[in-house]
Design a protein around this motif. Structure first.
Motif, mmCIF file in Angstrom:
data_model
loop_
_atom_site.group_PDB
_atom_site.id
_atom_site.type_symbol
_atom_site.label_atom_id
_atom_site.label_comp_id
_atom_site.label_asym_id
_atom_site.label_seq_id
_atom_site.Cartn_x
_atom_site.Cartn_y
_atom_site.Cartn_z
ATOM 1 N N GLU A 27 3.681 -41.511 -24.133
ATOM 2 C CA GLU A 27 4.377 -41.074 -22.897
ATOM 3 C C GLU A 27 5.565 -40.844 -22.991
ATOM 4 O O GLU A 27 6.190 -39.929 -22.527
ATOM 5 C CB GLU A 27 3.750 -41.888 -21.647
ATOM 6 N N GLN A 30 6.444 -38.345 -26.725
ATOM 7 C CA GLN A 30 5.764 -37.047 -26.835
ATOM 8 C C GLN A 30 6.543 -35.794 -26.731
ATOM 9 O O GLN A 30 6.495 -34.621 -27.595
ATOM 10 C CB GLN A 30 4.217 -36.872 -26.328
ATOM 11 N N GLN A 31 7.249 -35.609 -25.631
ATOM 12 C CA GLN A 31 8.227 -34.295 -25.357
ATOM 13 C C GLN A 31 9.186 -34.200 -26.064
ATOM 14 O O GLN A 31 9.530 -32.939 -26.481
ATOM 15 C CB GLN A 31 8.427 -34.463 -23.763
ATOM 16 N N TYR A 34 7.849 -33.324 -29.591
ATOM 17 C CA TYR A 34 7.337 -31.814 -29.563
ATOM 18 C C TYR A 34 8.355 -30.927 -29.373
ATOM 19 O O TYR A 34 8.249 -29.835 -30.253
ATOM 20 C CB TYR A 34 6.755 -31.597 -28.098
ATOM 21 N N TRP A 35 9.616 -31.003 -28.527
ATOM 22 C CA TRP A 35 10.749 -30.040 -28.790
ATOM 23 C C TRP A 35 11.462 -30.055 -30.001
ATOM 24 O O TRP A 35 12.073 -28.947 -30.413
ATOM 25 C CB TRP A 35 11.529 -30.299 -27.489
ATOM 26 N N ASN B 24 16.659 -23.438 -23.205
ATOM 27 C CA ASN B 24 15.358 -23.554 -24.026
ATOM 28 C C ASN B 24 14.457 -22.226 -23.585
ATOM 29 O O ASN B 24 13.933 -22.058 -22.570
ATOM 30 C CB ASN B 24 14.754 -24.802 -23.776
ATOM 31 N N TYR B 26 11.923 -21.542 -25.574
ATOM 32 C CA TYR B 26 10.452 -21.528 -25.540
ATOM 33 C C TYR B 26 9.590 -22.187 -24.344
ATOM 34 O O TYR B 26 10.440 -22.856 -23.505
ATOM 35 C CB TYR B 26 10.182 -22.720 -26.764
ATOM 36 N N TYR B 32 0.256 -28.843 -20.287
ATOM 37 C CA TYR B 32 -0.030 -28.915 -21.923
ATOM 38 C C TYR B 32 0.289 -30.297 -22.197
ATOM 39 O O TYR B 32 -0.501 -30.937 -23.139
ATOM 40 C CB TYR B 32 1.086 -28.093 -22.713
ATOM 41 N N PHE B 33 1.449 -31.070 -21.683
ATOM 42 C CA PHE B 33 1.750 -32.470 -22.251
ATOM 43 C C PHE B 33 0.552 -33.186 -21.842
ATOM 44 O O PHE B 33 0.544 -34.203 -22.615
ATOM 45 C CB PHE B 33 3.168 -32.915 -21.741
ATOM 46 N N LEU B 36 -1.565 -32.879 -24.407
ATOM 47 C CA LEU B 36 -1.244 -33.398 -25.683
ATOM 48 C C LEU B 36 -1.545 -34.919 -25.783
ATOM 49 O O LEU B 36 -2.023 -35.155 -26.665
ATOM 50 C CB LEU B 36 -0.188 -33.040 -25.952
ATOM 51 N N GLN B 37 -1.264 -35.425 -24.785
ATOM 52 C CA GLN B 37 -1.287 -37.029 -24.903
ATOM 53 C C GLN B 37 -2.859 -37.454 -24.978
ATOM 54 O O GLN B 37 -3.171 -38.225 -25.677
ATOM 55 C CB GLN B 37 -0.988 -37.431 -23.387
ATOM 56 N N ILE B 40 -4.091 -36.760 -28.547
ATOM 57 C CA ILE B 40 -3.281 -37.801 -29.338
ATOM 58 C C ILE B 40 -4.097 -39.160 -29.346
ATOM 59 O O ILE B 40 -4.640 -39.693 -30.157
ATOM 60 C CB ILE B 40 -1.891 -37.893 -29.013
#
Lengths: 182, 138
Positions: A27, A30-31, A34-35, B24, B26, B32-33, B36-37, B40
């Motif tokens: 938590e 991850q961000q 990722y970036w 940013n 992108y 998405y996150f 993603l969690q 994982i």
């Protein structure tokens, strides 16, 4: 409230709290990871795959992590190495030169899904794509992630002096391209 | 955020870059996150624990014995095949018969190329004499 790195590591050492600690770690980081990866590899799908692999490596090796380094530096090191290996592999697999590949990637800015921004920003991203991988990594960490040279040094194992030289060279190259494209 | 704060040391060299906002470009798909969690955790904390196979001690010894036996056999066979055959025990006529039925012109050339190794000069036999002999005999 996110747990501190020390608390995450302490909980990870306990068999019963291990999974919860790792969930907190994912938590929390991850961000950022990722970036960090996305800026290097550009493609969302590639970044998605790589981030999962990075966290699996963290999971498999966290109990061997020596606490003389900071947790985020250690994770960034894993992430950076994965990115560099990925880009090297991609370069080997492509028959076109890496410069051409970088230019093709750069040409996608503003035309593909997952990208936006005005022209000058797109020029900046195109210019970044033409840098060599390691220099690009240093530029991203310094410019976008606003890391101190000492932090980047602990991640990449490169001296502060060498990092400064590489960053300044990258800045000059990018400025040249921004001006040229006017 | 403007660049001024972070560009003190390079802003003069790259005024265009220093004047740009950091944006940013992108984007990621919605939610998405969270996905993603989940992905994982499914491959880490929720993944089935791989059971390490317990290898019995006797199996280790058996494997070591097998490897030793195979390696020993290979070494023995190599030694056997490397040994020089005892030509003295073969009757001359048998060798002549073998050469007459198995040697062709390319072998003759090969033999002639290697005559120097036979130290013919010490035996007073010239290469020409040997060539004539081979041509007549084989």
């Amino acid at each position: 409230m996110p747990l501190s790195d020390a608390e995450i590591l302490k909980q990870f050492a306990g068999e019963k709290t291990r999974n919860a600690a790792f969930t907190h770690l994912v938590e929390k980081y991850q961000q950022k990871i990722y970036w960090h990866v996305r800026r290097m590899v550009v493609s969302h799908d590639d970044a998605d795959d790589l981030v999962q692999e990075i966290f699996i490596k963290v999971w498999n090796n966290l109990d061997r992590f020596r606490q003389d380094a900071q947790l985020y530096s250690w994770m960034y090191r894993i992430a950076s190495n994965e990115c560099l290996q990925f880009l090297q592999k991609k370069k080997r697999q492509n028959t076109t030169s890496f410069n051409e590949l970088a230019e093709n990637t750069a040409d996608n800015f503003g035309t593909s899904d997952g990208f936006s921004g005005d022209q000058i920003q797109q020029k900046l991203y195109r210019a970044i794509e033409t840098l060599p991988e390691k220099q690009k990594l240093i530029f991203q960490m310094k410019y976008f992630e606003e890391m101190k040279y000492e932090e980047i040094s602990s991640v990449l194992g490169t001296s502060v002096g060498a990092l400064k030289a590489s960053f300044h060279l990258a800045v000059k190259k990018i400025e040249q391209q921004l001006v040229q494209h006017d | 955020m403007t660049r001024k704060k972070h560009s003190e040391d390079w802003g003069n060299e790259a005024p265009r870059l220093a004047g740009m906002e950091k944006i940013n470009l992108y984007s990621v798909p919605n939610g998405y996150f969270e996905d993603l969690q989940s992905a994982i955790l499914a491959r880490t904390t929720q993944a089935p624990i791989a059971k390490h196979k317990v290898i019995q001690l006797w199996m280790r010894y058996a494997a070591a014995a097998c490897i030793t036996l195979v390696a020993g056999t290979i070494v023995y066979l190599n030694q056997q095949s490397a040994e020089t055959p005892n030509f003295d025990a073969i009757p001359d006529q048998e060798i002549v018969s073998y050469l007459q039925t198995n040697i062709d012109e390319s072998d003759t050339e090969l033999l002639l190329k290697n005559t120097e190794k036979l130290h013919l000069e010490e035996k007073n036999i010239s290469t020409q004499e040997l060539e004539n002999y081979i041509n007549q005999t084989l």
